[in-house]
Write a protein that holds these residues in place. Structure first.
Motif, PDB file in Angstrom:
ATOM      1  N   SER A   1       0.826  -1.200   0.000  1.00 19.53           N
ATOM      2  CA  SER A   1       0.000   0.000   0.000  1.00 19.53           C
ATOM      3  C   SER A   1       0.865   1.256   0.000  1.00 19.53           C
ATOM      4  N   VAL A   2       0.244   2.382  -0.336  1.00 21.51           N
ATOM      5  CA  VAL A   2       0.925   3.680  -0.354  1.00 21.51           C
ATOM      6  C   VAL A   2       0.042   4.727   0.314  1.00 21.51           C
ATOM      7  N   ILE A   3       0.634   5.489   1.227  1.00 22.30           N
ATOM      8  CA  ILE A   3       0.014   6.698   1.780  1.00 22.30           C
ATOM      9  C   ILE A   3       0.867   7.864   1.316  1.00 22.30           C
ATOM     10  N   PHE A   4       0.274   8.773   0.563  1.00 15.71           N
ATOM     11  CA  PHE A   4       1.003   9.913   0.012  1.00 15.71           C
ATOM     12  C   PHE A   4       0.421  11.190   0.603  1.00 15.71           C
ATOM     13  N   VAL A   5       1.266  11.988   1.249  1.00  7.93           N
ATOM     14  CA  VAL A   5       0.821  13.182   1.964  1.00  7.93           C
ATOM     15  C   VAL A   5       1.341  14.429   1.253  1.00  7.93           C
ATOM     16  N   ASN A   6       0.421  15.308   0.886  1.00  7.34           N
ATOM     17  CA  ASN A   6       0.766  16.566   0.237  1.00  7.34           C
ATOM     18  C   ASN A   6       0.436  17.735   1.157  1.00  7.34           C
TER      19      ASN A   6
END
Length: 416
Positions: free
Chosen positions: A39-44
């Motif tokens: 999985s991927v959690i991408f925070v902007n």
């Protein structure tokens, strides 16, 4: 670093050997990483550059403290230049699209290349690969940065078309944030009334019909309050908690408000609880829009408040990754906003106009010292943005890379 060494590095990593870059040695066994990655959690942090992170560190954690977002084991830099014939400085649309299609493009583009042709985005491709997908943001859910992951339109302003594509095409499982106006036809206010006192310009404006009703027909549970969000069962979820952004961006004392109906951390927790049920893994975008919007207004107090709320969401994400080591966590910004500098309180205000100005002083917890923040513009800049990461493939973010490098790394997990 030019393109040739990057290609060499990527090719070497896939063979699973040790790669030396300057004084840094990266152990990059690609086959092992692939086995661990799910999985991927991408925070902007929209508009978040290095000075925003340092200012937040001083204001929130003190002289010797550390932000959660800076505690990740891997760090690097990303460039942000677009491929725009009229402007060398990116907007959020081009910056996020570089992440999601792996190509630099023109400002205003959502999933379109420089020749104005649509390109499949990472959010769409992750869904096609069998993963659950979701987005949480304090902006409109159809704003540029989240839209770039899940839609293709030539102009970021087509927010009702972006909403339609969410439901009909890319189908994120979780959609949480603001922007109810873009989901309902003019004259049909929903949970949030048209022309509110805090901003009379806000009002329903969809030209695509009642998209909330269409979402319900497609199997989404619709919620508009914190209580409804908490009570929502597993399954597809659409939550809209404001007419437009989940705050009012203004200069200090001019009607500026940051008090979302639901916090970014709460939305993040709900999204993770829902998406983690998918056996094939998931992709989740987390965005704090207030950093950018309040930086546009040179409102340092609200910018720091937004950074604090982003930190709380990052803490939720990091705790999840600590318990699920098959998840890549990446934290960065799409660009820098405000030309921000951290200064001591003895400096004079060099800017001299009503917009670009010095803010402060701001207290440093546990210290008698204070600091000022100096804004040099009310727009975006071309400053490199920091990136921090943890989990599978995180080491690939070591060093300086173009923002398209995000696509290279995330594709290893999200696509087949």
């Amino acid at each position: 670093m030019d393109a040739k060494p990057l290609r060499w590095l990527a090719a070497t990593v896939t063979t699973g050997v040790l790669v030396a870059v300057g004084a840094t040695t990266l152990a990059a066994d690609a086959s092992n990483e692939r086995q661990k990655a799910r999985s991927v959690i991408f925070v902007n942090g929209d508009g978040m550059g290095p000075a925003h992170r340092e200012a937040a560190r001083l204001a929130l954690e003190g002289l010797d403290g550390q932000l959660v977002m800076d505690s990740l084991p891997v760090s690097g830099q990303l460039t942000t230049s677009p491929d725009d014939p009229a402007n060398p400085i990116t907007d959020s649309a081009a910056g996020a699209t570089a992440w999601t299609i792996g190509q630099r493009t023109y400002n205003g583009s959502i999933g379109y290349d420089v020749n104005k042709r649509p390109v499949p985005t990472l959010g769409y491709r992750a869904k096609q690969a069998g993963k659950a997908t979701g987005l949480v943001t304090t902006a409109q859910v159809t704003d540029a940065s989240p839209a770039a992951w899940f839609a293709n339109v030539p102009d970021r302003g087509q927010q009702d078309e972006i909403a339609r594509q969410y439901i009909d095409v890319s189908k994120p499982d979780v959609i949480l944030g603001g922007g109810e106006d873009w989901w309902l036809p003019a004259g049909n206010p929903g949970a949030y009334p048209d022309k509110p006192a805090e901003d009379p310009t806000e009002g329903s404006r969809s030209t695509k019909g009642d998209l909330i009703a269409i979402a319900r027909q497609a199997g989404y549970r619709y919620v508009s309050t914190a209580a409804q969000l908490q009570a929502a069962p597993d399954g597809r979820l659409l939550g809209l908690f404001a007419n437009q952004e989940m705050f009012q961006q203004r200069e200090e004392g001019q009607g500026d408000v940051y008090s979302p109906v639901v916090s970014l951390a709460t939305m993040t927790s709900k999204a993770l609880a829902t998406l983690k049920k998918d056996r094939d893994g998931f992709f989740l975008l987390i965005e704090e829009e207030g950093v950018d919007e309040f930086s546009h207004d040179n409102n340092a107090a609200r910018m720091l408040q937004s950074m604090g709320e982003l930190e709380k969401a990052v803490a939720v994400a990091k705790a999840y990754v600590n318990a699920h080591p098959d998840t890549l966590l990446v934290i960065t910004g799409d660009h820098e906003c405000g030309g921000l500098t951290v200064e001591d309180t003895g400096t004079t205000d060099e800017s001299g106009d009503a917009i670009s100005k010095e803010d402060g002083p701001f207290a440093i917890p546990g210290s008698p010292l204070k600091f000022n923040l100096d804004w040099t513009t009310s727009g975006h800049t071309g400053v490199d943005v920091p990136v921090t990461a943890a989990g599978p493939y995180a080491t690939l973010f070591t060093g300086k890379h173009p923002n398209t490098h995000v696509h290279e790394v995330l594709s290893k997990i999200l696509t087949k």
